[in-house]
Design a protein around this motif. Structure first.
Motif, PDB file in Angstrom:
ATOM      1  N   ALA A 281       0.766  -1.491   0.007  1.00 53.12           N
ATOM      2  CA  ALA A 281       0.130   0.058  -0.030  1.00 53.12           C
ATOM      3  C   ALA A 281       1.009   1.177   0.125  1.00 53.12           C
ATOM      4  CB  ALA A 281      -1.196   0.268   1.227  1.00 53.12           C
ATOM      5  N   GLY A 282       1.915   1.332   0.712  1.00 56.76           N
ATOM      6  CA  GLY A 282       3.225   2.749   0.626  1.00 56.76           C
ATOM      7  C   GLY A 282       2.996   2.471  -0.680  1.00 56.76           C
ATOM      8  N   ALA A 283       3.747   1.774  -1.205  1.00 61.39           N
ATOM      9  CA  ALA A 283       4.112   1.458  -2.890  1.00 61.39           C
ATOM     10  C   ALA A 283       3.381   1.606  -3.648  1.00 61.39           C
ATOM     11  CB  ALA A 283       4.480   0.344  -2.971  1.00 61.39           C
ATOM     12  N   VAL A 284       1.784   1.429  -3.808  1.00 65.85           N
ATOM     13  CA  VAL A 284       0.577   2.062  -3.939  1.00 65.85           C
ATOM     14  C   VAL A 284       0.809   3.976  -4.182  1.00 65.85           C
ATOM     15  CG1 VAL A 284      -1.694   1.573  -4.918  1.00 65.85           C
ATOM     16  CG2 VAL A 284      -0.216  -0.337  -4.622  1.00 65.85           C
ATOM     17  N   GLY A 285       0.853   3.884  -2.874  1.00 66.37           N
ATOM     18  CA  GLY A 285       0.118   5.520  -1.865  1.00 66.37           C
ATOM     19  C   GLY A 285       1.420   6.254  -2.377  1.00 66.37           C
ATOM     20  N   ALA A 286       2.700   5.367  -3.365  1.00 65.86           N
ATOM     21  CA  ALA A 286       3.439   6.616  -3.768  1.00 65.86           C
ATOM     22  C   ALA A 286       3.206   6.958  -4.661  1.00 65.86           C
ATOM     23  CB  ALA A 286       4.895   6.127  -3.341  1.00 65.86           C
ATOM     24  N   ALA A 287       3.487   5.915  -5.529  1.00 65.32           N
ATOM     25  CA  ALA A 287       2.999   6.470  -7.163  1.00 65.32           C
ATOM     26  C   ALA A 287       1.987   7.122  -7.425  1.00 65.32           C
ATOM     27  CB  ALA A 287       3.130   4.856  -7.457  1.00 65.32           C
ATOM     28  N   GLY A 288       0.525   6.732  -6.626  1.00 68.30           N
ATOM     29  CA  GLY A 288      -0.513   8.016  -6.621  1.00 68.30           C
ATOM     30  C   GLY A 288      -0.076   9.106  -6.459  1.00 68.30           C
ATOM     31  N   ALA A 289       0.259   9.199  -5.649  1.00 73.22           N
ATOM     32  CA  ALA A 289       1.268  10.738  -4.982  1.00 73.22           C
ATOM     33  C   ALA A 289       1.502  11.576  -5.808  1.00 73.22           C
ATOM     34  CB  ALA A 289       1.127  10.475  -3.577  1.00 73.22           C
ATOM     35  N   LEU A 290       3.117  10.965  -6.338  1.00 73.30           N
ATOM     36  CA  LEU A 290       3.504  11.326  -7.513  1.00 73.30           C
ATOM     37  C   LEU A 290       2.954  11.184  -9.040  1.00 73.30           C
ATOM     38  CD1 LEU A 290       6.565  11.209  -8.747  1.00 73.30           C
ATOM     39  CD2 LEU A 290       6.976   9.271  -9.375  1.00 73.30           C
ATOM     40  N   LEU A 291       2.193  10.845  -9.344  1.00 66.81           N
ATOM     41  CA  LEU A 291       1.501  11.180 -10.432  1.00 66.81           C
ATOM     42  C   LEU A 291       0.302  12.535 -10.305  1.00 66.81           C
ATOM     43  CD1 LEU A 291      -0.329   7.045 -11.948  1.00 66.81           C
ATOM     44  CD2 LEU A 291       1.362   9.187 -12.372  1.00 66.81           C
ATOM     45  N   VAL A 292      -0.757  12.743  -8.850  1.00 64.72           N
ATOM     46  CA  VAL A 292      -0.901  13.212  -8.873  1.00 64.72           C
ATOM     47  C   VAL A 292      -0.329  14.464  -8.583  1.00 64.72           C
ATOM     48  CG1 VAL A 292      -2.179  15.223  -7.110  1.00 64.72           C
ATOM     49  CG2 VAL A 292      -2.830  12.431  -7.236  1.00 64.72           C
ATOM     50  N   ALA A 293       0.960  14.969  -7.579  1.00 67.17           N
ATOM     51  CA  ALA A 293       1.966  16.180  -8.304  1.00 67.17           C
ATOM     52  C   ALA A 293       2.772  16.219  -9.278  1.00 67.17           C
ATOM     53  CB  ALA A 293       3.558  15.434  -7.098  1.00 67.17           C
ATOM     54  N   VAL A 294       2.591  15.021 -10.265  1.00 67.06           N
ATOM     55  CA  VAL A 294       3.421  15.613 -11.843  1.00 67.06           C
ATOM     56  C   VAL A 294       2.493  16.205 -12.354  1.00 67.06           C
ATOM     57  CG1 VAL A 294       3.711  14.297 -13.904  1.00 67.06           C
ATOM     58  CG2 VAL A 294       4.889  13.524 -11.735  1.00 67.06           C
ATOM     59  N   ALA A 295       0.712  15.548 -12.533  1.00 64.98           N
ATOM     60  CA  ALA A 295      -0.297  15.971 -13.440  1.00 64.98           C
ATOM     61  C   ALA A 295      -0.619  17.729 -12.887  1.00 64.98           C
ATOM     62  CB  ALA A 295      -1.500  15.061 -13.095  1.00 64.98           C
ATOM     63  N   ARG A 296      -0.513  17.823 -11.449  1.00 64.12           N
ATOM     64  CA  ARG A 296      -0.730  19.523 -10.829  1.00 64.12           C
ATOM     65  C   ARG A 296       0.463  20.063 -11.242  1.00 64.12           C
ATOM     66  NH1 ARG A 296      -3.849  19.602  -5.588  1.00 64.12           N
ATOM     67  NH2 ARG A 296      -5.719  18.874  -6.918  1.00 64.12           N
ATOM     68  N   LYS A 297       1.948  19.108 -12.326  1.00 68.57           N
ATOM     69  CA  LYS A 297       2.693  20.302 -12.630  1.00 68.57           C
ATOM     70  C   LYS A 297       3.670  20.869 -11.184  1.00 68.57           C
ATOM     71  CE  LYS A 297       1.585  21.404 -17.137  1.00 68.57           C
ATOM     72  NZ  LYS A 297       0.938  22.031 -18.051  1.00 68.57           N
ATOM     73  N   ARG A 298       3.619  20.110 -10.116  1.00 70.54           N
ATOM     74  CA  ARG A 298       4.028  20.792  -8.844  1.00 70.54           C
ATOM     75  C   ARG A 298       5.103  20.145  -8.632  1.00 70.54           C
ATOM     76  NH1 ARG A 298       1.528  24.378  -5.998  1.00 70.54           N
ATOM     77  NH2 ARG A 298       2.441  23.951  -4.483  1.00 70.54           N
ATOM     78  N   LEU A 299       6.095  19.172  -9.511  1.00 69.81           N
ATOM     79  CA  LEU A 299       7.030  18.453  -8.974  1.00 69.81           C
ATOM     80  C   LEU A 299       7.868  18.222 -10.383  1.00 69.81           C
ATOM     81  CD1 LEU A 299       8.375  17.059  -6.850  1.00 69.81           C
ATOM     82  CD2 LEU A 299       7.463  14.853  -7.329  1.00 69.81           C
ATOM     83  N   ASP A 300       8.845  18.970 -10.185  1.00 71.82           N
ATOM     84  CA  ASP A 300      10.058  18.763 -11.384  1.00 71.82           C
ATOM     85  C   ASP A 300      11.402  17.601 -10.734  1.00 71.82           C
ATOM     86  OD1 ASP A 300      11.913  20.195  -9.513  1.00 71.82           O
ATOM     87  OD2 ASP A 300      11.868  22.427 -11.015  1.00 71.82           O
ATOM     88  N   ALA A 301      12.093  17.536 -11.916  1.00 72.79           N
ATOM     89  CA  ALA A 301      12.927  16.819 -11.709  1.00 72.79           C
ATOM     90  C   ALA A 301      14.019  17.288 -10.151  1.00 72.79           C
ATOM     91  CB  ALA A 301      14.190  16.342 -12.484  1.00 72.79           C
ATOM     92  N   ARG A 302      15.170  18.478 -10.613  1.00 77.21           N
ATOM     93  CA  ARG A 302      14.852  18.817  -9.178  1.00 77.21           C
ATOM     94  C   ARG A 302      14.182  18.904  -7.642  1.00 77.21           C
ATOM     95  NH1 ARG A 302      19.354  23.042  -8.656  1.00 77.21           N
ATOM     96  NH2 ARG A 302      18.678  23.107 -10.451  1.00 77.21           N
TER      97      ARG A 302
END
Length: 440
Positions: A255-276
């Motif tokens: 669940a931790g892995a799935v949740g981290a992947a989901g949170a990553l997708l949300v952050a990328v979709a919202r353009k809140r996360l770049d490589a740095r």
């Protein structure tokens, strides 16, 4: 010296070292190592105990839940889901008298379900909720008090790092601890909400003056927005993580892995996360995981030292001879946890007290899952009490308003610390609140 004398002196030395500023894990490991050396008289035995403690404590698939939930928590913070949670809760309960306070509690409960860290909740909602409440006429002391009080939900509502830490130390199932935290967490949120509504109704001078409340109600009626659109990412992530665990789709670690992947997708979709930004999140996750790993290894060594010196057995005999019984023991235990909260952080209290208390708890036949929930609530009270009050200091350092003093935050948080004691009483009278979900 006898083994018991060495054990008692080691506990005193441990408290003094932590109070003097030494890192908890270093103090635990150093004191335990020296005590084992003194008892056995051979350095090789103490060194072997360190290696065995490391193997037994973190060389496990279950321990993978720690870095994964820490990563998810950081990604959730980057995704700005805390603001979403606050807006969603305000839509639902904002029309109540004192509704912004209730909304803050509800948002903290929702945010806790995807972070598991009280300090993160305190920092996020200081920025999100306090300015909004003050803009609508809520008194500053009340605003910061609500944020401080409700931030402790982050360590009770799963996924919670403190529940994970207890599960590792007490050798209990992480999944069972998560299940046990749901009922008490929701109960605490309900108690906080009822208190705020009653206070706003009967003592509006301590919450929000009537004129300000009327102006806020008028402003809310004119506010556009779609409650479902604002809350969809947060609700979806909660359903993904907790629904997957309790539905039997995957383990807490998965669940931790799935949740981290989901949170990553949300952050990328919202353009809140770049490589740095992503690299920074990974580095911070590594720092926290390394710190927790060292804590758990040191706590395991500390437990071995206590068993070797006979301190837990002596404590069990002491309580048995005193005739206090389970109720008396629980009262003393909670009182000690709250007092330690005035000088130590939550993790330190848990790591020091739990190994001492477990043999006594076993002797009284108490349920270890239920006892873990009581322990987490008791040590979390320390986040709100002076002079340490970690959540209080986080809130004060995050605030941009010089008019709000540290004393204001402590005073605002005091009623919520008292209500947490009430929740402990309710859970003690009705253990099924914590235990029943585990058996479902």
């Amino acid at each position: 010296m006898t083994g018991l004398e060495i054990g008692l002196l080691s506990i005193l030395a441990l408290l003094l070292l932590i109070w003097a500023g030494m890192h908890v894990s270093v103090a635990l490991g150093l004191v335990s190592l020296l005590a084992i050396w003194e008892v056995r008289g051979r350095w090789s035995v103490a060194a072997a105990a360190i290696a065995q403690a490391a193997l037994d404590s973190i060389d496990s698939y279950v321990f993978g839940v720690v870095p994964l939930f820490v990563l998810m928590g950081y990604l959730v913070g980057v995704s700005d889901l805390g603001r979403d949670a606050f807006r969603l809760a305000d839509r639902v309960v904002g029309r109540l008298r004192g509704g912004m306070g209730v909304a803050t509690v509800g948002a903290n409960a929702a945010f806790a379900a995807v972070t598991g860290i009280s300090i993160a909740s305190a920092a996020v909602f200081t920025k999100v909720a306090v300015p909004e409440m003050m803009r609508l006429g809520y008194l500053p002391r009340f605003a910061v008090g609500v944020v401080a009080g409700s931030s402790v939900l982050g360590m009770l509502i799963p996924p919670s790092l403190l529940l994970i830490l207890y599960a590792v130390v007490a050798e209990q199932s992480v999944g069972d601890m998560f299940l046990a935290g749901i009922g008490p967490g929701l109960l605490m949120a309900l108690v906080f909400g009822v208190y705020i509504v009653l206070l706003a109704r009967f003592r509006p001078d301590r919450v929000q003056p009537l004129a300000a409340a009327q102006a806020a109600a008028a402003a809310r009626r004119e506010r556009p927005g779609n409650v479902f659109a604002e809350g969809a990412p947060l609700v979806g992530l909660i359903a993904l993580v907790l629904g997957g665990i309790y539905g039997g789709l995957f383990t807490p670690t998965e669940a931790g892995a799935v949740g981290a992947a989901g949170a990553l997708l949300v952050a990328v979709a919202r353009k809140r996360l770049d490589a740095r930004g992503f690299w920074k999140v990974l580095v911070e996750t590594g720092h926290v995981t390394a710190s927790i790993s060292l804590l758990i290894i040191a706590a395991s060594l500390y437990s071995r030292m206590l068993a070797l010196t006979g301190v837990p057995e002596a404590m069990g005999a002491l309580f048995a001879d005193a005739g206090l019984g389970p109720v008396g023991f629980l009262v003393v235990y909670v009182a000690i946890a709250v007092l330690l909260g005035t000088i130590l952080d939550s993790s330190s209290i848990l790591l020091i007290l739990v190994p001492l208390a477990l043999p006594v708890v076993d002797g009284f036949g108490m349920d270890l899952i239920w006892f873990g929930v009581v322990t987490v609530i008791a040590v979390e009270i320390g986040l709100l009490t002076p002079p340490l009050g970690l959540s209080v200091f986080v809130i004060r350092s995050t605030l941009d308003d010089p008019r709000i003093t540290l004393g204001d935050v402590f005073a605002g948080a005091l009623p919520f610390a008292t209500l947490m004691l009430l929740v402990i009483l309710l859970i003690s009278l009705m253990p099924a609140i914590a235990i029943a979900p585990v058996g479902w």
